[in-house]
Design a protein around this motif. Structure first.
Motif, PDB file in Angstrom:
ATOM      1  N   ASP A 102      -0.249 -11.864   1.523  1.00 29.49           N
ATOM      2  CA  ASP A 102      -0.507 -11.201   0.275  1.00 29.49           C
ATOM      3  C   ASP A 102      -0.933  -9.739   0.390  1.00 29.49           C
ATOM      4  OD1 ASP A 102       0.257 -13.587  -1.250  1.00 29.49           O
ATOM      5  OD2 ASP A 102      -1.860 -14.517  -1.328  1.00 29.49           O
ATOM      6  N   SER A 103      -1.755  -9.753   1.163  1.00 29.83           N
ATOM      7  CA  SER A 103      -2.165  -8.080   1.602  1.00 29.83           C
ATOM      8  C   SER A 103      -0.911  -7.372   1.898  1.00 29.83           C
ATOM      9  CB  SER A 103      -3.152  -8.086   2.449  1.00 29.83           C
ATOM     10  OG  SER A 103      -3.271  -6.768   2.866  1.00 29.83           O
ATOM     11  N   VAL A 104      -0.256  -7.809   2.743  1.00 34.43           N
ATOM     12  CA  VAL A 104       1.231  -6.967   3.177  1.00 34.43           C
ATOM     13  C   VAL A 104       2.260  -6.934   2.222  1.00 34.43           C
ATOM     14  CG1 VAL A 104       3.253  -7.296   4.888  1.00 34.43           C
ATOM     15  CG2 VAL A 104       0.741  -8.298   5.418  1.00 34.43           C
ATOM     16  N   ARG A 105       2.245  -7.761   1.428  1.00 27.32           N
ATOM     17  CA  ARG A 105       3.118  -7.655   0.381  1.00 27.32           C
ATOM     18  C   ARG A 105       2.704  -6.598  -0.875  1.00 27.32           C
ATOM     19  NH1 ARG A 105       4.540 -14.258  -0.596  1.00 27.32           N
ATOM     20  NH2 ARG A 105       6.432 -14.348   0.697  1.00 27.32           N
ATOM     21  N   GLN A 106       1.352  -6.481  -1.032  1.00 27.96           N
ATOM     22  CA  GLN A 106       0.770  -5.461  -1.753  1.00 27.96           C
ATOM     23  C   GLN A 106       0.947  -4.121  -1.317  1.00 27.96           C
ATOM     24  OE1 GLN A 106      -0.155  -5.817  -5.013  1.00 27.96           O
ATOM     25  NE2 GLN A 106      -0.972  -3.726  -5.115  1.00 27.96           N
ATOM     26  N   ALA A 107       0.875  -3.981  -0.058  1.00 24.33           N
ATOM     27  CA  ALA A 107       1.030  -2.712   0.812  1.00 24.33           C
ATOM     28  C   ALA A 107       2.484  -2.497   0.812  1.00 24.33           C
ATOM     29  CB  ALA A 107       0.605  -3.019   2.056  1.00 24.33           C
ATOM     30  N   VAL A 108       3.382  -3.275   0.797  1.00 29.65           N
ATOM     31  CA  VAL A 108       4.862  -3.021   0.849  1.00 29.65           C
ATOM     32  C   VAL A 108       5.130  -2.366  -0.806  1.00 29.65           C
ATOM     33  CG1 VAL A 108       6.965  -3.700   0.379  1.00 29.65           C
ATOM     34  CG2 VAL A 108       5.586  -4.416   2.415  1.00 29.65           C
TER      35      VAL A 108
END
Length: 240
Positions: free
Chosen positions: A64-70
Motif C-alpha cells: 500500500d505504501s509503494v502504491r501511494q508513492a507511485v
C-alpha cells in the motif's frame, strides 16, 4: 533533467547515492519509510546547496505504501528515468541457517527481495515512459554463489546466511527481469557497494559510505551502450 528514485535514501549508502546523483544534476526523490528521517536527510542536503532533491515516503515492504508513492510521483513527473532499489535490512545476527529463526528470515526477505519486486513492478509504468530506463538493484558479495563457495571464503559470512540468501534471490530477480526486458531500452543490473561501514554491519566495513555509493552511481548513469543483466562491483563484473 532526469528523475531518479533512491529507496532507503535517508542514511548510509543510500544517502550518499542521493547526494552524488544530485551533484551530477539529476532530480532525486529520496525515498524513506520514516517521514521525519527522510525530511531531515533532505534538509541536510539542501543546506549543503543541493536543491534538486525531494522527499518521497515509501516503505518497500508495504505494498500500500509503494502504491501511494507511485501515485504521488505520477502527479509530479511524466517519467521515472532511474530506479535504485537500495532499501534493505541485514537482520539480527548470527543467522546460521541451521538455527536461524524463520521469522527473521522472512522479515529479511520481505524487504530485500519481495520489497524490491513489488517496488519495481509498481514503478514499471513510469519507467517505461523514460527514454533510457535504468534499474539498479543494490546487492552484496554475500549474494554471489561463486564467492560463497570459493576457497578461503570469509567464515564471518556464516553470521549472514539469511541476508546473503536474500541477495542471491535479488540477483535472480535482476537476471529474470533483464531477460524479460531483452530487446527493449531497459538497463537492469545488480551491484555491490563492497564492505561499507554502515549500521547494517555496525560500521565494521572498511569503505566509507561515499566510496560504497560510487559503483552504484556509476551503474545508474550508464548510456544506451551500457550492460544489462549483469552483476558489478567497483572493480568490474562479479560472477553470480
Amino acid at each position: 533533467m532526469k528523475n531518479i528514485l533512491v529507496t532507503g535514501g535517508n542514511k548510509g549508502i543510500g544517502f550518499e547515492v542521493v547526494k552524488q546523483m544530485a551533484q551530477l544534476g539529476y532530480y532525486v526523490y529520496l525515498g524513506s519509510r520514516d517521514e521525519h528521517n527522510g525530511l531531515s536527510a533532505v534538509d541536510k542536503l539542501k543546506n549543503a546547496g543541493l536543491t534538486n532533491i525531494e522527499f518521497l515516503k515509501i516503505d518497500v515492504s508495504d505494498l500500500d505504501s509503494v502504491r501511494q508513492a507511485v501515485s504521488v510521483l505520477q502527479s509530479k513527473v511524466d517519467a521515472l528515468d532511474i530506479l535504485i532499489n537500495n532499501a534493505g535490512i541485514a537482520g539480527k545476527q548470527p543467522q546460521n541457517i541451521s538455527a536461524c529463526d524463520i521469522a527473521e528470515v522472512k522479515a529479511i526477505f520481505n524487504t530485500n527481495y519481495f520489497g524490491v519486486i513489488q517496488t519495481t513492478q509498481q514503478f514499471l509504468p513510469l519507467l517505461k515512459k523514460a527514454t533510457l530506463p535504468v534499474i539498479v538493484n543494490v546487492s552484496s558479495e554475500l549474494g554471489s554463489l561463486s564467492m560463497q563457495t570459493a576457497e578461503g571464503r570469509n567464515a564471518n559470512w556464516d553470521n549472514f546466511h539469511a541476508y546473503g540468501a536474500s541477495k542471491t534471490t535479488l540477483n535472480t530477480f535482476t537476471i529474470n527481469l533483464a531477460q524479460e526486458m531483452r530487446g527493449t531500452k531497459f538497463k537492469i543490473n545488480s551491484v555491490t557497494p563492497g564492505y561499507t561501514a554502515t549500521d547494517l554491519n555496525n560500521f565494521a566495513g572498511f569503505k566509507t559510505a561515499a566510496q560504497g555509493a560510487a559503483p552504484i552511481v556509476k551503474l545508474a548513469t550508464i548510456g544506451e551502450d551500457g550492460p544489462t543483466g549483469q552483476f558489478f562491483c567497483h572493480e568490474g563484473t562479479i560472477q553470480w
